[in-house]
Write a protein that holds these residues in place. Structure first.
Motif, mmCIF file in Angstrom:
data_model
loop_
_atom_site.group_PDB
_atom_site.id
_atom_site.type_symbol
_atom_site.label_atom_id
_atom_site.label_comp_id
_atom_site.label_asym_id
_atom_site.label_seq_id
_atom_site.Cartn_x
_atom_site.Cartn_y
_atom_site.Cartn_z
ATOM 1 N N ALA A 112 19.435 101.072 -1.805
ATOM 2 C CA ALA A 112 18.935 101.950 -0.742
ATOM 3 C C ALA A 112 19.222 101.328 0.626
ATOM 4 O O ALA A 112 19.623 100.165 0.741
ATOM 5 N N SER A 124 16.558 98.146 -4.550
ATOM 6 C CA SER A 124 17.251 98.868 -5.617
ATOM 7 C C SER A 124 16.365 100.005 -6.102
ATOM 8 O O SER A 124 15.176 99.798 -6.390
ATOM 9 N N THR A 142 24.339 108.142 -15.749
ATOM 10 C CA THR A 142 23.151 107.711 -15.009
ATOM 11 C C THR A 142 22.301 106.727 -15.800
ATOM 12 O O THR A 142 21.278 106.267 -15.297
ATOM 13 N N THR A 149 20.412 103.702 -14.267
ATOM 14 C CA THR A 149 21.216 102.891 -13.368
ATOM 15 C C THR A 149 20.538 102.820 -11.997
ATOM 16 O O THR A 149 19.741 103.694 -11.627
ATOM 17 N N GLU A 150 20.849 101.768 -11.262
ATOM 18 C CA GLU A 150 20.220 101.552 -9.965
ATOM 19 C C GLU A 150 21.258 101.575 -8.854
ATOM 20 O O GLU A 150 22.431 101.250 -9.078
ATOM 21 N N ALA A 151 20.809 101.962 -7.677
ATOM 22 C CA ALA A 151 21.660 101.980 -6.483
ATOM 23 C C ALA A 151 20.939 101.270 -5.348
ATOM 24 O O ALA A 151 19.708 101.135 -5.365
ATOM 25 N N ALA A 165 16.167 103.541 -8.755
ATOM 26 C CA ALA A 165 16.758 104.189 -9.921
ATOM 27 C C ALA A 165 17.427 105.485 -9.514
ATOM 28 O O ALA A 165 16.909 106.242 -8.685
ATOM 29 N N THR A 166 18.584 105.766 -10.077
ATOM 30 C CA THR A 166 19.308 107.000 -9.766
ATOM 31 C C THR A 166 18.967 108.134 -10.717
ATOM 32 O O THR A 166 19.444 109.254 -10.532
ATOM 33 N N ALA A 167 18.159 107.866 -11.740
ATOM 34 C CA ALA A 167 17.777 108.898 -12.706
ATOM 35 C C ALA A 167 16.468 108.470 -13.354
ATOM 36 O O ALA A 167 15.931 107.398 -13.061
#
Length: 414
Positions: A82, A87, A267, A78-80, A89-91
């Motif tokens: 910044a 964007s 994630t 998944t992306e968040a 990656a969160t994992a």
């Protein structure tokens, strides 16, 4: 004062008499009956055939979409957002993600795909950088593990594909998408051509095309993941794509995150097909709407034909209507006769039209070698709809006939 004598039931003008009177009058004009029924036949036949063709065609479309879309699953972190607006990656996926997915029931093969960023943004077919030559954007560079073409549905144009041994050893080999090979002027591999990726020489061992999924790889250079980790410091896999059996998408949507990140399933983002491709279902709905609209238009034309012929019949039979009214027929009986005539015409047209529509679907499917899809309820509904169209079309002429006064009718025909 004594009431009027009650008429025996056997002497009354009942519904059976009404139907007999209407059908006898219809049969007395076979030419007009044929022309009137023909409009309804065409309308109902077109409606039944178009619905059948829509279902059959959408079945073919769905099969094509399902062959590509409903047999692939992808897993990505998944992306968040910044602070910089990019964007991130969160994992990360594990390096052995393809092997983990292949242990799941329903997964036939899996491969990881990772975009590679070069420090020196060059991919060339010659080792010398000539500054006098205008710079062009290089092909994309992607690292892959496993049987990338077998999983994504591509085919080799020439040469071969790297295997797990190349990946484990980190061999400097590459395969080119057809468009990337054209840009790099590489059209054969029997002479062991090399390309230079960031100044590092890689041997081209194959050229591929015709990917069912990830068509953008046709304009990319694909190298083993092991080589990308050694030469370009690839930190983590990008995403993992798996070829799956039809119908296993819903269960693998739940199982894939548990196999790859059992302690952090939230994630990972899984893109898996439903039991049937959503895109195929949407296309089928659009096709059905278009064909049904066309069928309704033709059906309205058939209904107008019945209304016109019934109105003309009322005008031609004004004298007969006046005589029957003078002999005691009520306005309801006169109207009922014309309504029954219209319903019988519509029912005949609906029955013949539905049969012709079904045979048309079967015939075209046989010629095109399709799998015909004909819902029996559509054929039955077409027959009933023909009767309803006849009922609606005969309503206004029947009402007009019931209002004809005996004296006026006889005077008009004197």
């Amino acid at each position: 004062m004594a009431g009027s004598p009650r008429i025996p039931r056997a002497d009354r003008f009942g519904f059976g008499d009404l139907v007999l009177e209407a059908t006898v009058d219809i049969a007395s004009r076979p030419g007009r009956l044929l022309m009137t029924v023909l409009g309804t036949v065409l309308g109902i036949g077109a409606l039944v055939a178009t619905i059948g063709f829509a279902q059959t065609a959408s079945g073919q479309i769905a099969r094509q979409f399902d062959a590509a879309a409903a047999t692939h699953l992808s897993v990505a972190p998944t992306e968040a957002q910044a602070r910089s607006g990019q964007s991130v990656a969160t994992a990360t996926l594990p390096w052995d993600a393809p092997e983990r997915l292949e242990r799941l029931a329903g997964v036939e093969s899996a491969v990881s795909l990772s975009p590679v960023t070069l420090r020196e943004n060059t991919i060339t077919a010659v080792p010398i950088n000539d500054p006098s030559i205008a710079a062009v954007a290089p092909p994309a560079l992607v690292a892959a593990s496993g049987d990338v073409l077998g999983t994504l549905g591509g085919r080799v144009v020439t040469g071969r594909v790297f295997d797990d041994g190349h990946d484990e050893r980190g061999d400097r080999v590459a395969i080119l998408g057809a468009r990337a090979a054209e840009r790099l002027a590489v059209n054969r591999v029997d002479t062991q051509p090399s390309i230079f990726i960031g100044g590092v020489s890689y041997a081209v061992i194959g050229i591929f095309e015709g990917l069912d999924r990830r068509a953008e790889l046709a304009d990319a250079v694909v190298i083993p993941t092991g080589a990308a980790r050694a030469d370009f410091q690839l930190a983590s896999p990008g995403d993992t794509v798996a070829r799956i059996a039809l119908g296993t998408g819903p269960q693998l949507r739940e199982q894939a995150p548990l196999a790859l990140a059992p302690d952090a399933v939230d994630t990972l983002e899984v893109s898996a097909p439903q039991a049937r491709s959503d895109l195929a279902r949407n296309v089928q709905g659009d096709v059905n709407i278009v064909f049904i609209i066309l069928g309704v238009i033709v059906l309205l034309a058939g209904g107008l034909g019945i209304a016109n012929v019934t109105t003309l019949s009322v005008l031609e039979r004004t004298g007969e209507i006046g005589l029957r009214r003078a002999l005691g027929s009520t306005g309801r009986q006169i109207a009922g006769q014309f309504v029954v005539e219209s319903v019988v015409i519509g029912l005949l047209g609906g029955l013949v039209g539905a049969a012709l529509g079904v045979f048309a679907v079967l015939g075209v499917s046989l010629v095109q070698q399709w799998v015909p899809v004909v819902d029996p309820l559509v054929a039955l509904g077409g027959t009933v709809l023909g009767a309803l169209i006849g009922l609606a079309a005969g309503g206004i002429p029947a009402r007009r006939a019931s209002r004809i006064e005996p004296i006026a009718a006889l005077r008009a025909n004197a």
